[in-house]
Enzyme design. Sequence first.
Site, PDB file in Angstrom:
ATOM      1  N   VAL A  14       3.642   0.984 -56.599  1.00  0.00           N
ATOM      2  CA  VAL A  14       3.042   2.595 -56.127  1.00  0.00           C
ATOM      3  C   VAL A  14       3.942   2.791 -54.269  1.00  0.00           C
ATOM      4  O   VAL A  14       3.728   4.283 -54.513  1.00  0.00           O
ATOM      5  CB  VAL A  14       1.392   3.309 -56.689  1.00  0.00           C
ATOM      6  CG1 VAL A  14       0.570   2.699 -55.287  1.00  0.00           C
ATOM      7  CG2 VAL A  14       1.538   4.440 -56.153  1.00  0.00           C
ATOM      8  N   LYS A  16       2.625   0.829 -51.948  1.00  0.00           N
ATOM      9  CA  LYS A  16       1.754   0.043 -51.408  1.00  0.00           C
ATOM     10  C   LYS A  16       2.908  -0.618 -50.272  1.00  0.00           C
ATOM     11  O   LYS A  16       2.983  -0.240 -48.846  1.00  0.00           O
ATOM     12  CB  LYS A  16       0.455  -1.146 -51.211  1.00  0.00           C
ATOM     13  CG  LYS A  16      -0.012  -0.254 -52.590  1.00  0.00           C
ATOM     14  CD  LYS A  16      -0.629  -1.525 -53.145  1.00  0.00           C
ATOM     15  CE  LYS A  16       0.154  -3.077 -53.598  1.00  0.00           C
ATOM     16  NZ  LYS A  16       0.263  -1.848 -54.737  1.00  0.00           N
ATOM     17  N   THR A  17       3.316  -1.336 -50.745  1.00  0.00           N
ATOM     18  CA  THR A  17       4.833  -1.774 -49.174  1.00  0.00           C
ATOM     19  C   THR A  17       5.817  -0.543 -48.480  1.00  0.00           C
ATOM     20  O   THR A  17       5.687  -1.179 -47.423  1.00  0.00           O
ATOM     21  CB  THR A  17       5.489  -3.347 -50.331  1.00  0.00           C
ATOM     22  OG1 THR A  17       4.352  -4.096 -50.566  1.00  0.00           O
ATOM     23  CG2 THR A  17       6.359  -4.071 -48.987  1.00  0.00           C
ATOM     24  N   LYS A  38       0.129  -9.732 -45.876  1.00  0.00           N
ATOM     25  CA  LYS A  38      -0.389  -9.675 -47.729  1.00  0.00           C
ATOM     26  C   LYS A  38      -1.328 -10.823 -47.514  1.00  0.00           C
ATOM     27  O   LYS A  38      -0.501 -11.784 -48.202  1.00  0.00           O
ATOM     28  CB  LYS A  38       1.131  -9.894 -48.193  1.00  0.00           C
ATOM     29  CG  LYS A  38       1.182 -10.034 -49.839  1.00  0.00           C
ATOM     30  CD  LYS A  38       1.487  -8.370 -50.570  1.00  0.00           C
ATOM     31  CE  LYS A  38       1.377  -8.517 -51.729  1.00  0.00           C
ATOM     32  NZ  LYS A  38       1.118  -7.254 -52.440  1.00  0.00           N
ATOM     33  N   THR A  42       1.702 -12.682 -55.002  1.00  0.00           N
ATOM     34  CA  THR A  42       2.492 -13.138 -56.657  1.00  0.00           C
ATOM     35  C   THR A  42       3.847 -12.363 -57.277  1.00  0.00           C
ATOM     36  O   THR A  42       4.429 -11.475 -56.085  1.00  0.00           O
ATOM     37  CB  THR A  42       1.625 -12.732 -58.077  1.00  0.00           C
ATOM     38  OG1 THR A  42       1.608 -11.441 -58.176  1.00  0.00           O
ATOM     39  CG2 THR A  42       0.037 -13.416 -57.466  1.00  0.00           C
ATOM     40  N   GLU A 115      -1.026  -5.115 -47.072  1.00  0.00           N
ATOM     41  CA  GLU A 115      -0.995  -4.717 -47.993  1.00  0.00           C
ATOM     42  C   GLU A 115      -1.648  -5.080 -49.380  1.00  0.00           C
ATOM     43  O   GLU A 115      -2.048  -6.581 -49.054  1.00  0.00           O
ATOM     44  CB  GLU A 115       0.193  -4.899 -48.469  1.00  0.00           C
ATOM     45  CG  GLU A 115       0.352  -4.615 -49.701  1.00  0.00           C
ATOM     46  CD  GLU A 115       1.860  -4.554 -49.914  1.00  0.00           C
ATOM     47  OE1 GLU A 115       2.791  -4.914 -49.470  1.00  0.00           O
ATOM     48  OE2 GLU A 115       2.353  -4.501 -51.526  1.00  0.00           O
TER      49      GLU A 115
END
Length: 246
Positions: A14, A16-17, A38, A42, A115
């Site tokens: 969406v 976030k980063t 972070k 994954t 994040e």
Amino acid sequence: MKAGIFITGTDTGVGKTVVAAGLALALRNRGLRVGVMKPVATGCNGSGAHLISEDAVFLWEAAENEYPALTSPLRFRNPLAPHVAASLEKKSVEPKKLVRAFRELGQHYDFVIVEGIGGLFVPLARDYYVSNLIKDFDLPVVVVARSSLGAINHTLLTVDAALVRGIEVRGIIFNRVPLVNYSLAEITNPKVIHELSGAPILGSLPEMDDLDIATCRYGQLQHMVQERIQLDKILGPHFQGLLARS
Ligand SMILES: Nc1ncnc2c1ncn2[C@@H]1O[C@H](COP(=O)(O)OP(=O)(O)OP(=O)(O)O)[C@@H](O)[C@H]1O
Ligand SMILES: [Mg+2]
């Protein structure tokens, strides 16, 4: 004292980063020493001890941090929820280690931007979700949401889930909002979501075609965040103190 913010989202992918890196760039520009994290990544590239998280690198470069093991303490290769990736890779997520890394990072910086991983109910371990990590970090959240059709449901679910767990919602940022050719939902959603959730709307970021996480290209990101996001509300009560020290 809560000197940080946890960037969660209504979903994976969406923004976030992008939002977390943009906040790091803009807050650094205000003179703050910003740490980024972070906690679990994954879908990392590489193998063995050399797994690299694209998200962590994008954040790290934006913040020009110095402690890679604290920024990205736990990485998995498979693009799955951490609990699932960990099982598959015969590893585990130990929340205490993540909390330790977060606290240590906080000693080096004025303000830490964390994040999240997907949304609030992504499992990190058995019976331990992103929402539990937020509580253990003792941070308020910013919710990153889309503004298109469907955003009301996703955003209200996320805000509600945070509030019933005693997590402070500092506000909502809408991402990838079109500046032209917007839909009726995109025009009406921010006001409706604010009215129904009670959460502050902190601003919106437009679609930017000069961004690339894989090659750490930030384009107009810092400028857009400075122009369009209410940074003082994100910093909260720390704002004055942090600026006074910088
Ligand atoms: N405002 C924007 N303009 C253009 N592209 C964007 C914007 N926001 C995000 N993107 C792109 O959308 C993709 C997903 O964004 P991002 O990686 O920030 O999402 P995320 O919520 O961090 O995902 P994940 O759950 O995988 O961590 C990326 O390729 C990013 O470059
Ligand atoms: Mg991300």
